[in-house]
Write an enzyme that holds these catalytic residues in place. Structure first.
Site, mmCIF file in Angstrom:
data_model
loop_
_atom_site.group_PDB
_atom_site.id
_atom_site.type_symbol
_atom_site.label_atom_id
_atom_site.label_comp_id
_atom_site.label_asym_id
_atom_site.label_seq_id
_atom_site.Cartn_x
_atom_site.Cartn_y
_atom_site.Cartn_z
ATOM 1 N N ALA A 210 30.757 37.621 47.575
ATOM 2 C CA ALA A 210 30.664 36.468 46.410
ATOM 3 C C ALA A 210 30.175 35.277 47.068
ATOM 4 O O ALA A 210 28.684 34.507 45.701
ATOM 5 C CB ALA A 210 30.938 36.917 45.336
ATOM 6 N N ASP A 211 30.638 34.146 47.624
ATOM 7 C CA ASP A 211 30.924 33.437 47.901
ATOM 8 C C ASP A 211 29.809 33.342 48.626
ATOM 9 O O ASP A 211 29.195 31.741 48.698
ATOM 10 C CB ASP A 211 32.083 32.704 49.193
ATOM 11 C CG ASP A 211 33.081 32.192 47.881
ATOM 12 O OD1 ASP A 211 33.345 32.146 46.891
ATOM 13 O OD2 ASP A 211 34.221 33.063 48.305
ATOM 14 N N LEU A 212 29.090 33.827 49.827
ATOM 15 C CA LEU A 212 27.970 33.724 50.243
ATOM 16 C C LEU A 212 26.935 34.370 49.782
ATOM 17 O O LEU A 212 25.809 32.859 49.783
ATOM 18 C CB LEU A 212 28.377 34.382 51.321
ATOM 19 C CG LEU A 212 29.505 34.749 52.527
ATOM 20 C CD1 LEU A 212 29.461 35.722 53.554
ATOM 21 C CD2 LEU A 212 29.616 33.460 53.820
ATOM 22 N N GLY B 231 26.217 31.248 48.137
ATOM 23 C CA GLY B 231 25.944 29.981 49.015
ATOM 24 C C GLY B 231 24.331 29.982 48.490
ATOM 25 O O GLY B 231 23.264 28.954 49.100
#
Length: 406
Positions: free
Chosen positions: A178-180, A183
């Protein structure tokens, strides 16, 4: 001189989603100024072990986690909780094209560093906020963490072994997807906003949320549900519509067998020494194999367990049956294709260490991404940026250091 070498990014983010966006922009030449807390810096600097090691085996101050999303940037230390630190951030924003931040909703407004405040000093500014749940909605005030978002956003409901099998249950991804992905989506949003500004002269505000991204990236699983009204289930390494299409254990490791049609199944059973299975009415067609999954998969598993990973891959590739190994990371970076594509890059570090990093996977004929500098040490470029970008004297910088602002 990269494609974005005319762009300056003021990076107020930390951990992963925001820094991943900033690093992607930096890989294409953007001047990314990473603002960090004096004395502490980005939280991930301390998320170890492992740490980057000097040639004599000593740990540096940079955790391996920090190295992953922070190359090609300049690090400046500023205490933005102080009026002087806030003033400097506003001055830097006035000299920047993009501001990235991932503070809690409303936190930067009390410092005068929100979009409306910085827009006053830079009308065409592009300002991207990255939070767990976005700037609006009942969950907006909550802190967002990748693991929680993977659960809330449905990913873990379709990831993991089936409940009826040993080890069944929900499973998160092995990396913070989810973070990647936030980004990456943020990078797209920033580039789109830059293109719009180039045509119209107008900046804009970008509101990115981990939960939004997690929901969006479920792709066909979303539409499967929306079309049928039935939530998809977990299938582990198996496929709901194709058999045999999953991971199997060999004598020494694991392989993926991906039989996509009846011809490939015939080739597989011939290689496996059981050609009669292709003519068995229970297995002759894919619909039949799906119906008889519980009978066929144990047969295939028993066959696969009789030979090594290398033997199976060599034989199946030779016969045109889709397959592949399940490599650990040592095997990944030794893989001849990965080596040929130059996915590992070694970057000198001021400590004397070599930072072993992974190159940007984008390949372009005219404006490729490049690795030009190591992930910066904390505050490595404070003097340089304040002097060259804002015109501060060495005495002014020294005074800021004495006050604990920089």
């Amino acid at each position: 001189m990269g494609a974005l070498s005319h762009i300056r990014v003021l990076d107020l983010t930390r951990v992963l989603a925001g820094p991943w966006c900033a690093q992607t922009l930096a890989d294409f030449g953007a001047d990314v100024i990473k603002v960090e807390r004096p004395g502490a810096g980005d939280d991930t600097r301390h998320w170890g072990p492992p740490y980057l090691k000097t040639p004599d085996g000593q740990d540096t101050a940079e955790a391996a986690y920090y190295l992953a999303p922070n190359r090609n940037k300049r690090s400046v230390t500023l205490d933005i909780a102080t009026p002087e630190g806030q003033r400097i951030v506003r001055e830097l924003a006035a000299q920047s094209d993009v501001v990235l931040e991932n503070y809690k909703v409303g936190q930067l407004k009390k410092y005068g560093l929100d979009y409306e405040s910085l827009r006053a000093v830079k009308p065409d500014l592009i300002y991207c906020s990255v939070t767990g749940f976005g700037q609006t909605g009942p969950y907006a005030p909550r802190a967002g963490y990748d693991f929680i978002v993977q659960g809330m956003g449905g990913f873990m409901s379709i990831t993991g072994e089936r409940d009826s099998l040993p080890g069944g249950g929900p499973q998160k991804a092995g990396v913070a997807i989810a973070d990647l992905m936030t980004g990456m989506y943020s990078t797209i949003a920033v580039l789109t906003a830059l293109a719009h500004r180039d045509r119209t002269g107008a900046g804009q505000y970008i509101d990115m949320a981990l939960l939004d991204v997690q929901v969006a990236m479920l792709a066909n699983m979303n539409t499967n549900y929306l079309a049928s009204g039935t939530p998809p289930a977990r299938w582990g390494n198996a496929h709901p519509n194709i058999v045999p299409y999953q991971a199997f254990q060999t004598t020494d490791s694991w392989i993926i067998l991906a039989v996509g049609n009846d011809g490939q199944f015939r080739k597989f059973v011939e290689v496996a020494g059981r050609p009669e299975l292709a003519d068995d009415e229970r297995f002759a067609t894919n619909p039949a194999r799906v119906r008889n999954r519980d009978t066929l998969v144990p047969i295939v598993a028993e066959l696969i367990r009789t030979r090594s990973k290398a033997d199976w891959i060599g034989a199946l590739e030779g016969a045109g049956v889709p397959c592949g190994p399940i490599n650990n990371l040592a095997e990944v970076f030794e893989n001849e294709q990965v080596v040929s594509r130059g996915m590992q890059v070694d970057v000198p570090h001021p400590s004397g260490a070599t930072a072993r990093l992974v190159r940007n996977p984008i390949r372009m004929s005219e404006t490729p991404p490049t690795v030009t500098s190591h992930p910066p040490t904390l505050g490595e470029h404070t003097v340089e940026v304040l002097r060259d970008v804002l015109g501060y004297s060495e005495e002014q910088v020294a005074a800021l250091r004495g006050q604990g602002v920089a």
